[in-house]
Design an enzyme around this catalytic site. Sequence first.
Site, mmCIF file in Angstrom:
data_model
loop_
_atom_site.group_PDB
_atom_site.id
_atom_site.type_symbol
_atom_site.label_atom_id
_atom_site.label_comp_id
_atom_site.label_asym_id
_atom_site.label_seq_id
_atom_site.Cartn_x
_atom_site.Cartn_y
_atom_site.Cartn_z
ATOM 1 N N LYS A 133 0.871 -1.176 0.000
ATOM 2 C CA LYS A 133 0.000 0.000 0.000
ATOM 3 C C LYS A 133 0.907 1.225 0.000
ATOM 4 O O LYS A 133 2.051 1.162 0.434
ATOM 5 C CB LYS A 133 -0.850 0.021 1.283
ATOM 6 N N HIS A 136 1.675 6.880 2.547
ATOM 7 C CA HIS A 136 1.076 8.178 2.215
ATOM 8 C C HIS A 136 1.169 9.175 3.361
ATOM 9 O O HIS A 136 1.708 8.865 4.419
ATOM 10 C CB HIS A 136 -0.370 7.988 1.757
ATOM 11 N N HIS A 139 0.629 8.421 7.003
ATOM 12 C CA HIS A 139 1.611 7.699 7.816
ATOM 13 C C HIS A 139 2.606 8.612 8.494
ATOM 14 O O HIS A 139 3.406 8.187 9.305
ATOM 15 C CB HIS A 139 2.407 6.713 6.942
HETATM 16 N N1 ARG Z 1 -0.461 -1.718 10.019
HETATM 17 C C1 ARG Z 1 -1.459 -1.110 10.864
HETATM 18 C C2 ARG Z 1 -2.213 -0.040 10.084
HETATM 19 O O1 ARG Z 1 -1.702 0.475 9.114
HETATM 20 C C3 ARG Z 1 -0.895 -0.489 12.100
HETATM 21 C C4 ARG Z 1 -0.235 -1.458 13.047
HETATM 22 C C5 ARG Z 1 -0.316 -1.010 14.466
HETATM 23 N N2 ARG Z 1 0.363 -1.849 15.364
HETATM 24 C C6 ARG Z 1 -0.133 -2.937 15.964
HETATM 25 N N3 ARG Z 1 0.644 -3.654 16.730
HETATM 26 N N4 ARG Z 1 -1.361 -3.293 15.788
HETATM 27 O O2 ARG Z 1 -3.304 0.304 10.497
#
Ligand code: ARG
Length: 581
Positions: A133, A136, A139
């Site tokens: 993805k 962007h 983030h």
């Molecule tokens: N990859 C997830 C997102 O973009 C965030 C991860 C957050 N960390 C976790 N341990 N859940 O929403």
Amino acid sequence: MIDIKEKIAEILAGQLDSLLNDAEGSLSMDEIKSMIEIPQDKANGDYAFPCFKLARTLRKAPPLIAKDIAAGIEEEALFEKVEQVNAYVNMFVSKEELSGITLDAALDPDFGKSDEGEGKTVIVEYSSPNIAKPFHIGHIRTTIIGDSIYRLYDELGYKVVRLNHLGDYGTQFGKMIVAYKKWGNADELEKDPIKYLLYLYTKFHKEAENDPSLDDQAREAFVKLEAGEEEEVRLWKWFSDLSLKEFNRVYDMLGISFDEYDGESFYSDKMQRFIDELHDKGLMHESRGANVVDLEDYGLGTALITKSDGSTLYCTRDIATAVYRKEHYDFYKNIYVVATQQNLYFKQLKMILKLLGYEWEEDCIHVPFGMVSLENGQILSTRGGNVVFLEDVLNNAIDKTREIIREKNPDATEEHVNEIAKEVGIGAVKFQELSNNRIKDYTFTWDKVLNFDGETGPYVQYTHARCASVLRKAGDDVVAKAQNINALDMSYISGENAYELVKLIYAFPEVIRDAAYKYEPSIVTRHIIDIAQSYNRFYHDEHILVDNEDEKLAKVALTIAAKNVIKTGLGLLGIAAPDRM
Ligand code: ARG
């Protein structure tokens, strides 16, 4: 650095000892320290001590006690003046004493560092983008806030482990795999991976509207991936590697790095233990073929642990992740820098850990933050394909800064302009990001980011460069002499502006602690804006490089201290402090 409150508590303790004559009800140092107040109104002194508590022991009216104490301590060198007002002892700290204490500490470039975290490991998990993805503008927040929280804890002597919990697992990969197999082209993918994967992902969603069987195929593909089927794993790994390469390019631009990139997939073989445990402890039940944990009793809804096709979820992987971190790092704190949208989710996760009997769930801290939007109202969702890439924003910041720097320094070399444009452009974006209370939503506005006169990164960096320029003009000899605290006559830095600056510098170590323990880098940002503004007032209102050698040394010393603090403060935000701009 000498802690003034501590020193005042010592003085008061000595005085109380003589008043109390070993009577019962004496106060401990800690009690005294906690009773010392910082009056709102500076007319009541820099510090005040209320005497109500002592009335019973001393059998005397509080104002009379305050009077005795005031009389007993007024000769102390630390104070310029001590007054009794009603039940309070109001203490005015001697400017020269405070300046001496402050400069003695702040002439050291390491001023602000401490070892209070020694022996404790703090995990900071941040950025954690989803593979395949776009990286962007949305983030930007977790990435920059998380990096600063890491720097704050590092400054306090904690061992910090920086984790990037990559979103490299889940049903969306099933979609990506199906889309690639149907419509994909390897050359196109290699050329511009994320944009192409985004195109495939968007196409998948469009096609799936008319052909729901695509969703079934995607689910199947993900189940195959979980089962380790060669073709699915190969494609997934390929998408992952290509994405990571792109993410790393942005991290390099930002000067941000991680100790581990163990993403969700890393935990794919570490979940069964918890699924079994939830089952054995009777915490999980079946609901339409899926397994869920009912958290209604706690007002937290239900959490899905496995789907009806047996595949696991985000939450399942997070349970395994948290326990792995505890077992692997024995963390003191496990910090997740993740948007407010996941508030409920993290409450659920912590509750499940608690129900499983892991008391350390209390040390798992979700640090949420609000949303960022763009001034032209551009949306940030990935679904629609209308996204603003963070890399483009950063490049834009650098380009715009280059123009400004070139305009300000027509004689500067191309190389210098490029280097400064990068430091200032990226710094400006980070600074804006860390300016507001993290929980607030904010709008990314170019005018605000790059304004050299507002409360911005360039303004603070410019002030740092100004300090550096004053020191260059003063010359190495003078600067060397000014580093010797014993050679300084503090009476020369008692002017209003200079003293204001001293007080701000004195407060800096406490500001760092406050920011770290509240997970709020903006506390540092605001403080260095105050310091920069204060230094600029001092610079404009007073002559620094005067003929009188003693006066010059004292003021150069104050400049060194201000420069140190601004540089350290910017460093805690992950921002460079150039000596010339
Ligand atoms: N990859 C997830 C997102 O973009 C965030 C991860 C957050 N960390 C976790 N341990 N859940 O929403």
